[in-house]
Write a protein that holds these residues in place. Structure first.
Motif, PDB file in Angstrom:
ATOM      1  N   ALA A   1      98.970  -2.969  46.059  1.00  0.00           N
ATOM      2  CA  ALA A   1      98.805  -1.956  47.110  1.00  0.00           C
ATOM      3  C   ALA A   1      97.940  -2.526  48.226  1.00  0.00           C
ATOM      4  O   ALA A   1      96.913  -3.156  47.974  1.00  0.00           O
ATOM      5  CB  ALA A   1      98.155  -0.715  46.520  1.00  0.00           C
ATOM      6  N   ARG A   2      98.370  -2.327  49.460  1.00  0.00           N
ATOM      7  CA  ARG A   2      97.640  -2.825  50.626  1.00  0.00           C
ATOM      8  C   ARG A   2      97.442  -1.693  51.614  1.00  0.00           C
ATOM      9  O   ARG A   2      98.330  -0.864  51.786  1.00  0.00           O
ATOM     10  CB  ARG A   2      98.420  -3.949  51.329  1.00  0.00           C
ATOM     11  N   GLU A   3      96.277  -1.694  52.246  1.00  0.00           N
ATOM     12  CA  GLU A   3      96.007  -0.657  53.241  1.00  0.00           C
ATOM     13  C   GLU A   3      95.455  -1.330  54.490  1.00  0.00           C
ATOM     14  O   GLU A   3      94.606  -2.225  54.386  1.00  0.00           O
ATOM     15  CB  GLU A   3      94.975   0.324  52.685  1.00  0.00           C
ATOM     16  N   PHE A   4      95.941  -0.939  55.634  1.00  0.00           N
ATOM     17  CA  PHE A   4      95.485  -1.563  56.872  1.00  0.00           C
ATOM     18  C   PHE A   4      95.204  -0.496  57.924  1.00  0.00           C
ATOM     19  O   PHE A   4      95.731   0.590  57.843  1.00  0.00           O
ATOM     20  CB  PHE A   4      96.567  -2.417  57.555  1.00  0.00           C
ATOM     21  N   GLU A   5      94.444  -0.927  58.931  1.00  0.00           N
ATOM     22  CA  GLU A   5      94.415  -0.169  60.177  1.00  0.00           C
ATOM     23  C   GLU A   5      94.919  -1.135  61.235  1.00  0.00           C
ATOM     24  O   GLU A   5      94.293  -2.169  61.496  1.00  0.00           O
ATOM     25  CB  GLU A   5      93.015   0.308  60.518  1.00  0.00           C
TER      26      GLU A   5
ATOM     27  N   ASP B   1     105.058   2.849  55.804  1.00  0.00           N
ATOM     28  CA  ASP B   1     104.078   3.514  54.958  1.00  0.00           C
ATOM     29  C   ASP B   1     104.745   3.939  53.647  1.00  0.00           C
ATOM     30  O   ASP B   1     105.788   4.591  53.651  1.00  0.00           O
ATOM     31  CB  ASP B   1     103.525   4.743  55.697  1.00  0.00           C
TER      32      ASP B   1
ATOM     33  N   LYS C   1      96.537   3.969  60.545  1.00  0.00           N
ATOM     34  CA  LYS C   1      96.410   3.534  59.151  1.00  0.00           C
ATOM     35  C   LYS C   1      97.795   3.481  58.521  1.00  0.00           C
ATOM     36  O   LYS C   1      98.637   4.342  58.782  1.00  0.00           O
ATOM     37  CB  LYS C   1      95.542   4.527  58.378  1.00  0.00           C
ATOM     38  N   VAL C   2      98.018   2.483  57.699  1.00  0.00           N
ATOM     39  CA  VAL C   2      99.291   2.378  56.995  1.00  0.00           C
ATOM     40  C   VAL C   2      99.019   1.725  55.650  1.00  0.00           C
ATOM     41  O   VAL C   2      98.139   0.870  55.530  1.00  0.00           O
ATOM     42  CB  VAL C   2     100.335   1.571  57.823  1.00  0.00           C
ATOM     43  N   SER C   3      99.744   2.164  54.642  1.00  0.00           N
ATOM     44  CA  SER C   3      99.587   1.510  53.344  1.00  0.00           C
ATOM     45  C   SER C   3     100.958   1.305  52.735  1.00  0.00           C
ATOM     46  O   SER C   3     101.839   2.168  52.826  1.00  0.00           O
ATOM     47  CB  SER C   3      98.693   2.338  52.416  1.00  0.00           C
ATOM     48  N   PHE C   4     101.164   0.138  52.192  1.00  0.00           N
ATOM     49  CA  PHE C   4     102.392  -0.159  51.457  1.00  0.00           C
ATOM     50  C   PHE C   4     102.096  -1.217  50.406  1.00  0.00           C
ATOM     51  O   PHE C   4     101.002  -1.808  50.382  1.00  0.00           O
ATOM     52  CB  PHE C   4     103.546  -0.566  52.383  1.00  0.00           C
ATOM     53  N   THR C   5     103.073  -1.407  49.544  1.00  0.00           N
ATOM     54  CA  THR C   5     102.904  -2.364  48.457  1.00  0.00           C
ATOM     55  C   THR C   5     103.510  -3.692  48.875  1.00  0.00           C
ATOM     56  O   THR C   5     104.624  -3.727  49.389  1.00  0.00           O
ATOM     57  CB  THR C   5     103.612  -1.843  47.187  1.00  0.00           C
TER      58      THR C   5
ATOM     59  N   SER D   1     107.825  -0.579  49.507  1.00  0.00           N
ATOM     60  CA  SER D   1     107.524  -1.719  48.649  1.00  0.00           C
ATOM     61  C   SER D   1     108.149  -2.973  49.271  1.00  0.00           C
ATOM     62  O   SER D   1     109.358  -3.046  49.445  1.00  0.00           O
ATOM     63  CB  SER D   1     108.111  -1.466  47.252  1.00  0.00           C
TER      64      SER D   1
END
Ligand code: FES
Ligand code: FES
Length: 216
Positions: free
Chosen positions: A59-63, A115, A50-54, A118
């Motif tokens: 805001a975006r979140e992915f696996e 992670d 899992k990783v999340s960044f802007t 921006s």
């Protein structure tokens, strides 16, 4: 025993010994506990994380498969295709995006390494109705032909002017004790990682120089 036969024997022994050593090493290596990524790869399945960044303020979140580059995450997962894949080897600059204010080749970095970061892509700089000054200058000075390198050129140029304003020197900076000033040499050195196969360099330089005249 002839000399050549004796040599052949010893060569065989040497090869057999080497093979045994390699096999033993592989067994020991496999026996050692592997990282989750190594285990997943050995089992032939992707290792997801899992990783999340802007991205462009959202805001975006992915696996993601941990091997996914930032470039592929942007293009394939977010469908932000403004960022281009030219060489995929860090040699052309077509994939340049701005991460936490610094330009990077998004093909050379893994998405999971960002992670909390921006990310700004060409889509985040401006829109056709409300262009970023650098985008407007490229249009005004005709700083492109096919346009494939242009998103990377513009992202890089925006970051270059910020670098100069922040006083970050380059290889072309003559005096490291003096404030860094915009110049043709600084521009060409700092933009040298962005290749334009159409050769629109003079117009690109004019566009960036015009914006620099207002900002730097
Ligand atoms: Fe990344 Fe060429 S696609 S540098
Ligand atoms: Fe075609 Fe630069 S405008 S590669």
């Amino acid at each position: 025993m002839s000399k050549s036969f004796a040599f052949e024997l010893s060569r065989r022994k040497l090869l057999a010994g080497t093979a045994a050593t390699v096999a033993l090493g592989a067994t020991v290596g496999n026996a050692k506990a592997q990282t989750p990524i190594a285990q997943a790869l050995a089992a032939g399945r992707p290792s997801l994380s899992k990783v999340s960044f802007t991205v462009n303020g959202a805001a975006r979140e992915f696996e993601l498969d941990t091997r996914t580059t930032l470039l592929d995450a942007l293009r394939e997962h977010l469908h932000l295709t403004g960022t281009k894949k030219g060489c995929d080897h860090g040699q052309c600059g077509a994939c340049t995006v701005i991460v936490d204010g610094r330009r990077i080749n998004s093909c050379l970095t893994l998405a999971v390494m960002h992670d909390g970061d921006s990310v700004t892509t060409i889509e985040g700089l401006g829109t056709p109705d409300n262009m970023h000054p650098m985008q407007a200058a490229f249009v005004k000075h005709d700083g492109y032909q096919c346009g494939y390198c242009t998103p990377g050129q513009i992202c890089s140029a925006v970051a270059v002017l910020d670098e100069i304003k922040s006083g970050i020197p380059s290889h072309a900076t003559a005096d490291l004790n003096a404030p860094v000033a915009f110049s043709n040499a600084e521009l060409r050195e700092r933009m040298s990682g962005n290749i334009c196969r159409c050769g629109a360099y003079s117009n690109i330089a004019e566009a960036i120089t015009e914006v620099a005249g207002r900002q730097v």
